[in-house]
Design a protein around this motif. Sequence first.
Motif, PDB file in Angstrom:
ATOM      1  N   TYR A 206      14.283  21.991 -51.790  1.00  0.00           N
ATOM      2  CA  TYR A 206      12.844  22.137 -51.567  1.00  0.00           C
ATOM      3  C   TYR A 206      12.078  21.431 -52.673  1.00  0.00           C
ATOM      4  O   TYR A 206      12.220  21.780 -53.848  1.00  0.00           O
ATOM      5  N   HIS A 215      12.005  32.567 -39.207  1.00  0.00           N
ATOM      6  CA  HIS A 215      13.054  32.570 -38.188  1.00  0.00           C
ATOM      7  C   HIS A 215      14.009  33.728 -38.413  1.00  0.00           C
ATOM      8  O   HIS A 215      14.135  34.231 -39.531  1.00  0.00           O
ATOM      9  N   ASP A 217      17.992  34.154 -38.271  1.00  0.00           N
ATOM     10  CA  ASP A 217      19.136  33.238 -38.225  1.00  0.00           C
ATOM     11  C   ASP A 217      19.820  33.349 -36.859  1.00  0.00           C
ATOM     12  O   ASP A 217      19.874  34.412 -36.258  1.00  0.00           O
ATOM     13  N   ILE A 227      21.835  34.389 -49.499  1.00  0.00           N
ATOM     14  CA  ILE A 227      21.085  33.201 -49.944  1.00  0.00           C
ATOM     15  C   ILE A 227      21.078  33.184 -51.477  1.00  0.00           C
ATOM     16  O   ILE A 227      20.609  34.126 -52.121  1.00  0.00           O
ATOM     17  N   HIS A 297      12.512  35.582 -41.667  1.00  0.00           N
ATOM     18  CA  HIS A 297      12.220  35.168 -43.046  1.00  0.00           C
ATOM     19  C   HIS A 297      11.795  33.707 -43.031  1.00  0.00           C
ATOM     20  O   HIS A 297      12.231  32.932 -42.170  1.00  0.00           O
ATOM     21  N   ARG A 323      13.510  23.391 -55.957  1.00  0.00           N
ATOM     22  CA  ARG A 323      14.432  24.521 -55.766  1.00  0.00           C
ATOM     23  C   ARG A 323      15.573  24.097 -54.848  1.00  0.00           C
ATOM     24  O   ARG A 323      15.383  23.297 -53.929  1.00  0.00           O
ATOM     25  N   SER A 325      18.746  25.949 -52.559  1.00  0.00           N
ATOM     26  CA  SER A 325      19.350  27.210 -52.125  1.00  0.00           C
ATOM     27  C   SER A 325      20.669  26.926 -51.414  1.00  0.00           C
ATOM     28  O   SER A 325      20.875  25.842 -50.864  1.00  0.00           O
ATOM     29  N   THR A 327      22.879  28.880 -48.535  1.00  0.00           N
ATOM     30  CA  THR A 327      22.991  30.001 -47.589  1.00  0.00           C
ATOM     31  C   THR A 327      24.428  30.046 -47.084  1.00  0.00           C
ATOM     32  O   THR A 327      24.979  29.020 -46.672  1.00  0.00           O
ATOM     33  N   ARG A 329      27.226  31.929 -44.509  1.00  0.00           N
ATOM     34  CA  ARG A 329      27.337  32.752 -43.309  1.00  0.00           C
ATOM     35  C   ARG A 329      28.725  32.581 -42.715  1.00  0.00           C
ATOM     36  O   ARG A 329      29.479  31.693 -43.110  1.00  0.00           O
ATOM     37  N   ARG A 355      19.292  26.966 -37.445  1.00  0.00           N
ATOM     38  CA  ARG A 355      19.391  28.187 -38.232  1.00  0.00           C
ATOM     39  C   ARG A 355      20.187  29.235 -37.506  1.00  0.00           C
ATOM     40  O   ARG A 355      20.143  30.350 -37.794  1.00  0.00           O
TER      41      ARG A 355
HETATM   42  O1  LIG Z   1      16.442  28.236 -48.445  1.00  0.00           O
HETATM   43  C1  LIG Z   1      16.319  29.439 -48.309  1.00  0.00           C
HETATM   44  O2  LIG Z   1      16.126  30.198 -49.239  1.00  0.00           O
HETATM   45  C2  LIG Z   1      16.401  30.035 -46.920  1.00  0.00           C
HETATM   46  C3  LIG Z   1      17.289  29.277 -46.014  1.00  0.00           C
HETATM   47  C4  LIG Z   1      17.413  29.931 -44.677  1.00  0.00           C
HETATM   48  O3  LIG Z   1      16.706  30.822 -44.322  1.00  0.00           O
HETATM   49  C5  LIG Z   1      18.434  29.452 -43.756  1.00  0.00           C
HETATM   50  O4  LIG Z   1      19.157  28.496 -44.071  1.00  0.00           O
HETATM   51  O5  LIG Z   1      18.561  30.032 -42.662  1.00  0.00           O
END
Ligand SMILES: O=C(O)CCC(=O)C(=O)O
Length: 355
Positions: A206, A215, A217, A227, A297, A323, A325, A327, A329, A355
Amino acid sequence: MNDLEQELFGSSDSDSDLELDMDMNSHQLGNSRDLDDNSAEFDPIFQSIMNSHEENERQPPHLPHPYSLNNPGATFTNALIPTFPITNYNSRTLTPKHVPHEAVEGLCLHTNILSEKEQARLMAQITEKNFFKAGQQNQAMCFGQRDLVWLNWLIHGRLFSDTVEDGEGSEKEEAGGGNGVLSEPFCSSSWTTRIPLFDQSIMNLYFPGNGIKPHVDLARFEDGIIIISLLSAINMDFYKALSPMSPHDPPEGTNTSRPPPLQDQRQQEEREPDFTVRLEPGSVLTIQGKARYEWEHGIRETMEDVVDDGGSGGNETVKRKIRVSITLRKMRGSAWEVGGPGGSSDGTVNGVADR
Ligand SMILES: O=C(O)CCC(=O)C(=O)O
Ligand SMILES: [Fe+2]
């Protein structure tokens, strides 16, 4: 692979349960750097990512999927690019905190989980693998257990227990029996004991002003999502889902993840979040149960966040920085047939993510 990597990651190439025919095989763990030995090596890699868009005056591409990261067209300048404190990593002197949300079952914010050094190590692995194509892409996916091997030190060494022997997360705990992020009562052993624990990841980059639309997921993923936040803090907003999901919903087909109905879209635009969670770098957000299926979220497209000023009851605005992140799953078994990488053009690293 050097000795330390061997120890941390085991054999990376031949022991996969999931043999995947994917572009991303070229990103297999090869020569991840160990920052403890030579943290200065981290700098050039990181800087090359962060500086590349500055040199090219280029912004991350707009990604068309409704739930993809959005770039509102902000111009980035050098002033927005943080200098990473490479010479100054703190070893692990953190006191982890685990704070379940008071109203939403299944949502828990875990702060002070990753030290600066551990975050830097993750960033070095991410840049080493060039997931973001030197800053030209803001999203990358991995499918399959084998392609998450680079995260084993984090998942198995850090997330089950807050107790670390040597500051580097070498101690292991039984799933569900520890005192860490992936422990009861924060996360249910009904999913933290599954094997594999995770087999899909998305890395999101980001820039200030980027966001992700609210959304839930996709149903193709099992319950139990985490996350991990790196580099800088951001506000994540939560909304009671307009179309709640259930664990029994059929997984979506490969390219059939439908945008919300028009009426919902209109409502989306006018919506105010029910609450906001500040995701600090080094924190982990765990999402299960109602939080996973009945809440959306998202991250607003804004250059700054409104943040509780911590005590006096007031707010302050904090400028966003870059930033990253991660994720994590697990795909539902049946989802491999409809949404996994085998039959899917998006099942590749650096693909555009659903997602
Ligand atoms: O980048 C984030 O913190 C959220 C990512 C997210 O919600 C996703 O990948 O489904
Ligand atoms: Fe999400």
